[in-house]
Scaffold this active site. Structure first.
Site, PDB file in Angstrom:
ATOM      1  N   HIS A 253      51.604  31.427  38.388  1.00 47.03           N
ATOM      2  CA  HIS A 253      50.637  32.275  37.378  1.00 47.03           C
ATOM      3  C   HIS A 253      49.641  31.686  37.003  1.00 47.03           C
ATOM      4  CE1 HIS A 253      53.963  35.084  37.130  1.00 47.03           C
ATOM      5  NE2 HIS A 253      54.895  34.362  37.014  1.00 47.03           N
TER       6      HIS A 253
ATOM      7  N   LYS B  76      46.234  27.938  39.988  1.00 46.33           N
ATOM      8  CA  LYS B  76      47.273  27.900  40.772  1.00 46.33           C
ATOM      9  C   LYS B  76      47.598  26.861  41.708  1.00 46.33           C
ATOM     10  CE  LYS B  76      46.711  33.212  40.774  1.00 46.33           C
ATOM     11  NZ  LYS B  76      48.060  33.227  39.833  1.00 46.33           N
TER      12      LYS B  76
ATOM     13  N   ASP C 287      57.373  44.030  33.056  1.00 47.40           N
ATOM     14  CA  ASP C 287      56.897  42.565  33.862  1.00 47.40           C
ATOM     15  C   ASP C 287      57.525  41.574  33.336  1.00 47.40           C
ATOM     16  OD1 ASP C 287      55.695  40.825  35.976  1.00 47.40           O
ATOM     17  OD2 ASP C 287      54.035  40.914  34.613  1.00 47.40           O
TER      18      ASP C 287
END
Length: 399
Positions: free
Chosen positions: A262, A266, A160
């Site tokens: 992220h 948010k 990731d």
């Protein structure tokens, strides 16, 4: 990853001859039924067969045996990890999304795998640069090997937010089935250059690549809410640029910026994704001849209010402005073609809420099993909810 014992070898020979008979009478579909009914019970689902017409295509796993006959090739062996090309194709066809859950310790891994195993859902385990630094790549690798050996569901392992070619190469060489190169902070041309370099190397090593276009708000590269790569501003993915980017890089999936971000904070004000933009991106890719192209939704945690409230109840200070992506938006994104949905923050919140509750109610407790056990259970409940009610991947492990 797996080694044969004599009994397993004898059993595989018996299965091999039964498969040959099926192929001779041109009933190759029996292979899948044979494998599904017999091998999953005998070996936990990790034994697979793959038939090709003798071309250059390789099986989607490392085969233990290779036989050639009647102009065909039969690969037979234990399946280690699953490639996302296969998982994406099935998800697009079935209109469900793959849950991509971040892992950095044993309890998180157990919770994710147990929930997906019980719900028969395919899963992607994501490992970030930060997780590798925290837990050590070898520990993570061995934990995942244990999970694979004890489960029957398809499991892919994904890097990731890889931020350099070298990190991506390192993970590809370690056997990751998927990597993400995130050069979205670079100018468009530089993003293309870096991504293409990773794609060229990955495809030579039977690994798929995710990239990102556009720039998400929030913590980047798993450095925390106030991390050194925290971005206070972002920009949306432009449909026409998405087409050019995919064509020039050859990346296998694309993470898009449509108002997602992220972390646990948010949104300011109304919480919604730009779903119309998502539809335009999907249509542009389709019109350009790229087919039903897999899109990825990052920053897709919903930041449940009950978890934030429980954390604050037992001493946390998250504040009242925590906000996540509405699950209704994720469902629309899934139906539109977001094939992979990343979830990390929600796992952290669930684990933290359970641990804080134990210490709040039992301040004298010091046995890690007494607080990590409930934390694992809480994460498992959250993952089960996501795959059943939001991603709708439950029951699709053996499509």
């Amino acid at each position: 990853m797996c080694h044969f014992c004599p009994k397993k070898t004898r059993d595989l020979w018996l299965i091999f001859f039964r498969i040959i008979l099926s192929i001779i009478v041109k009933e190759e579909r029996k292979i899948q039924r044979l494998v599904a009914s017999t091998l999953r019970r005998a070996y936990g689902g990790r034994v697979v067969a793959y038939v090709s017409d003798g071309g250059a295509a390789a099986p989607p796993y490392r085969a233990n045996f290779l036989f050639s006959f009647f102009g065909k090739q039969l690969f037979l062996g234990f399946m280690p990890l699953t490639h996302t090309r296969e998982l994406f194709a099935k998800a697009l066809k079935g209109k469900y999304a793959l849950g991509a859950f971040n892992v950095n310790n044993m309890e998180l891994l157990q919770a994710i795998i147990e929930a997906c195993e019980e719900e028969k859902a395919p899963v992607m385990l994501q490992i970030s640069k930060g997780a590798r630094q925290y837990a050590n790549p070898i520990y993570l690798k061995k934990l995942i090997e244990a999970a694979v050996s004890l489960s029957t569901i398809p499991i892919a392992v994904h890097l990731d937010h890889g931020d350099t070619f070298d990190l991506c190469k390192e993970c590809i060489d370690e056997g990751f089935t998927s990597v993400m190169i995130d050069a979205s902070h670079e100018p468009f041309e530089k993003n293309v250059e870096i991504t293409k370099k990773v794609v060229d190397y990955a495809h030579k090593h039977n690994c798929v690549v995710e990239s990102e276009l556009g720039h998400l708000v929030g913590a980047q590269f798993d450095e925390g809410e106030e991390g050194g790569a925290h971005s206070a501003s972002g920009h949306y993915t432009i449909p026409e640029e998405a087409v050019t980017f995919v064509q020039e890089t050859g990346c296998d999936s694309l993470a898009v910026a449509i108002g997602n971000s992220h972390g646990a904070y948010k949104f300011k004000g109304t919480q919604h994704l730009d779903l119309e933009r998502l539809k335009l991106i999907k249509k542009a890719l389709m019109d350009a001849g790229l087919g039903d192209y897999p899109l990825v939704l990052h920053g897709a945690s919903s930041v449940p209010k009950d978890l934030a409230e429980e954390i604050n109840k037992y001493g946390g200070k998250l504040g009242t402005d925590t906000a996540g992506v509405p699950e209704a938006d994720i469902e629309v994104a899934r139906r539109t073609g977001c094939t992979k949905v990343n979830i990390d923050t929600d796992l952290r919140l669930a684990m933290t809420a359970a641990i804080r509750k134990v210490f709040g109610e039992n301040p004298k407790e010091f046995d890690p099993r007494k607080y990590l056990g409930p934390a694992r259970t809480k994460v498992k409940e959250l993952v089960r909810h996501k795959i059943k009610n939001v991603l709708c991947s439950a029951g699709h492990a053996f499509d």
